[in-house]
Motif scaffolding. Structure first.
Motif, PDB file in Angstrom:
ATOM      1  N   TRP A  31      -4.676   0.071  71.950  1.00 62.83           N
ATOM      2  CA  TRP A  31      -5.550   0.711  72.794  1.00 62.83           C
ATOM      3  C   TRP A  31      -6.910  -0.400  72.817  1.00 62.83           C
ATOM      4  CZ3 TRP A  31      -5.614   4.737  76.117  1.00 62.83           C
ATOM      5  CH2 TRP A  31      -4.707   5.581  75.844  1.00 62.83           C
ATOM      6  N   LYS A 157     -13.272  10.308  66.802  1.00 65.46           N
ATOM      7  CA  LYS A 157     -12.724  10.289  68.372  1.00 65.46           C
ATOM      8  C   LYS A 157     -11.588   9.313  68.278  1.00 65.46           C
ATOM      9  CE  LYS A 157     -15.299  10.375  72.578  1.00 65.46           C
ATOM     10  NZ  LYS A 157     -16.396  10.261  73.048  1.00 65.46           N
ATOM     11  N   ASP A 158     -10.582   9.796  69.404  1.00 70.00           N
ATOM     12  CA  ASP A 158      -9.332   8.954  69.495  1.00 70.00           C
ATOM     13  C   ASP A 158      -9.655   8.008  70.642  1.00 70.00           C
ATOM     14  OD1 ASP A 158      -7.744  10.240  67.457  1.00 70.00           O
ATOM     15  OD2 ASP A 158      -7.317  12.071  68.794  1.00 70.00           O
ATOM     16  N   GLU A 160      -7.878   7.014  73.041  1.00 71.57           N
ATOM     17  CA  GLU A 160      -7.274   7.441  74.452  1.00 71.57           C
ATOM     18  C   GLU A 160      -8.373   8.275  75.025  1.00 71.57           C
ATOM     19  OE1 GLU A 160      -4.717   9.927  71.538  1.00 71.57           O
ATOM     20  OE2 GLU A 160      -5.735   7.972  71.610  1.00 71.57           O
ATOM     21  N   LYS A 161      -9.291   8.887  74.202  1.00 71.46           N
ATOM     22  CA  LYS A 161     -10.199   9.950  75.000  1.00 71.46           C
ATOM     23  C   LYS A 161     -11.489   8.940  75.306  1.00 71.46           C
ATOM     24  CE  LYS A 161      -8.388  14.009  72.616  1.00 71.46           C
ATOM     25  NZ  LYS A 161      -8.537  15.055  71.649  1.00 71.46           N
ATOM     26  N   VAL A 162     -11.738   7.825  74.925  1.00 69.95           N
ATOM     27  CA  VAL A 162     -12.956   7.332  75.502  1.00 69.95           C
ATOM     28  C   VAL A 162     -12.719   6.837  76.734  1.00 69.95           C
ATOM     29  CG1 VAL A 162     -14.309   5.016  74.830  1.00 69.95           C
ATOM     30  CG2 VAL A 162     -13.070   6.312  73.030  1.00 69.95           C
TER      31      VAL A 162
END
Length: 202
Positions: A31, A157-158, A160-162
């Motif tokens: 990521w 926080k992951d 992919e959620k940013v």
């Protein structure tokens, strides 16, 4: 008890898509998270799970995996750089920039020993443009960094959620690969003349 291990590489690259393309060409599926300090590489590392307690854990060694979990020898055509090789990835990216990169690794566990809640360890290494690593205080890096860096390291926080995050393994690098395949004598396509104040440049 649950545990996790993640690394974040802070780079000087200002564009996340450029860094994602570099990682894709290197065969890395990671990521890429944009930030004001520079695009960051984020990847979760596998955490070994032991069904039975082994004395080697206490002595700092690694337990012998079960027979059905024995890893096979890698194929000859397997890429030499793996996303799980956090030091190798950091070294490769550092050599692409004069500023180098910063590698931060977090190892977190929940309800470990007598500790209740989430606890763990965060380490940091600075890699210069030659790929040479040196220790640096992780707390200082996190304290002076953006909030998203701490959130990613501590698992709040992951990636992919940013907003704006890109997974390098899913992007199309056809155009980049075509440019890489060009020979030194291959002419580039003609460039349209730029316009300054409404007039074509001579």
């Amino acid at each position: 008890m649950s545990s996790s291990k993640r690394y974040v590489i802070v780079t000087p690259f200002t564009k996340a898509d450029v860094l994602a393309g570099i990682c894709k060409i290197q065969g890395l599926d990671v990521w890429i998270v944009p930030s004001k300090q520079g695009a960051m590489v984020v990847h979760d590392l596998p955490v070994p799970v032991f069904d039975d307690w082994d004395i080697s854990e206490l002595l700092g060694g690694s337990a012998k995996p079960a027979d059905d979990e024995q890893s096979e020898e890698p194929a000859a055509d397997t890429p030499t750089l793996s996303a799980d090789d956090h030091e190798g990835v950091a070294k490769a990216l550092a050599r692409l920039s004069r500023a180098g990169v910063i590698l931060l690794t977090s190892e977190l566990g929940e309800d470990v020993g007598h500790e209740e809640g989430v606890s763990g360890l965060v380490t940091a290494l600075v890699y210069d443009s030659n790929g040479t690593a040196s220790d640096t205080p992780a707390g200082l890096i996190v304290a002076t960094g953006e909030d998203i860096l701490e959130d990613l390291l501590l698992g709040h926080k992951d990636p992919e959620k940013v907003a704006g995050a890109i997974r390098s393994g899913e992007i199309d690098t056809t155009a980049i690969e075509r440019l890489a395949e060009r020979g030194p004598d291959t002419p580039l396509p003609p460039r349209r003349p730029r316009r300054f104040f409404g007039k074509d440049s001579s």
